[in-house]
Design an enzyme around this catalytic site. Sequence first.
Site, PDB file in Angstrom:
ATOM      1  CD  GLU A  87      -2.780  -1.302   2.401  1.00 38.02           C
ATOM      2  OE1 GLU A  87      -3.884  -1.869   2.289  1.00 38.02           O
ATOM      3  OE2 GLU A  87      -2.356  -0.850   3.487  1.00 38.02           O
ATOM      4  N   GLY A 146     -12.432  -3.729   1.374  1.00 38.01           N
ATOM      5  CA  GLY A 146     -13.469  -4.597   0.842  1.00 38.01           C
ATOM      6  C   GLY A 146     -14.633  -3.762   0.349  1.00 38.01           C
ATOM      7  CG  ASP A 154     -11.720  -8.032  -0.095  1.00 37.18           C
ATOM      8  OD1 ASP A 154     -12.784  -7.998   0.542  1.00 37.18           O
ATOM      9  OD2 ASP A 154     -10.669  -7.491   0.311  1.00 37.18           O
ATOM     10  CD  GLU A 204      -5.437  -0.651   8.464  1.00 38.53           C
ATOM     11  OE1 GLU A 204      -5.188  -1.808   8.828  1.00 38.53           O
ATOM     12  OE2 GLU A 204      -5.909  -0.371   7.333  1.00 38.53           O
ATOM     13  CB  ILE A 222     -15.619  -7.965   6.421  1.00 36.17           C
ATOM     14  CG1 ILE A 222     -15.486  -7.006   7.608  1.00 36.17           C
ATOM     15  CG2 ILE A 222     -17.072  -8.392   6.227  1.00 36.17           C
ATOM     16  CD1 ILE A 222     -15.848  -7.602   8.950  1.00 36.17           C
TER      17      ILE A 222
END
EC number: 3.2.2.9
Length: 236
Positions: free
Chosen positions: A12, A78, A198, A175, A153
């Site tokens: 990232e 997500g 995702d 975060e 999740i």
Amino acid sequence: MKIGIIGAMEPEVAHLIAAMTNASSQTIAGIEFIAGTLAGKDVVVTRSGIGKVAASIATTLLIEKYAPDAVINTGSAGGFVDSLSIGDIVISSEVRHHDVDVTAFGYEIGQMAQQPAAFIPAPYLVEAANKAIKQLGEVKAIEGLICTGDSFICDPVRTKTMLEHFPTMAACEMEGAAIAQVCHQFGVPFVVIRSLSDNANNDSPVDFDSYIVKAGYHSALMVMLLLEQLDPNSVK
């Protein structure tokens, strides 16, 4: 103008660090802070580590040691919006905790005691992000609610419950709300920029491992384009 940039994982922040010039590094409490120039702006980039506690520590150190004019949280998330695909981007319109519940004391679901229910990003940072969107090519980006919790999740039952609590949620991660809360406490403007790795379902662990590099690159590209749009006189 000095901008702090926080990502949780190496993929990232790797593209941002690689693009920096005049870089120098300092490690505090096991967290590396890299100061330099990126897209014509003075920046400090750090990899916080995963989760809300790690993010809070890194954000506090960043603000106390480097006094940035604003903080950008970058990375993966997500997705919860059918119109978005893996690699697309969500810009925070607001940020909330999804795993906080002190409703017994009259607070909203997701609202930490003695804190606002939602953390609102600086309008000038969101405006710069929206200008940057136009340069992203095939990558789609929207503004939306980003929710944060200390869980990855991938359970449809939990996803259903989260959407019942936060029906406008566009993305979730681990975060952003912690970073936003620290920035709120210090009075430092912030924005969260997340690329989808995702779709928060049963396939999420496989998708995440497969697409984290792509998500990290798209989010980093968005951050660099955002930096180019920032007017030093717009800080407020």
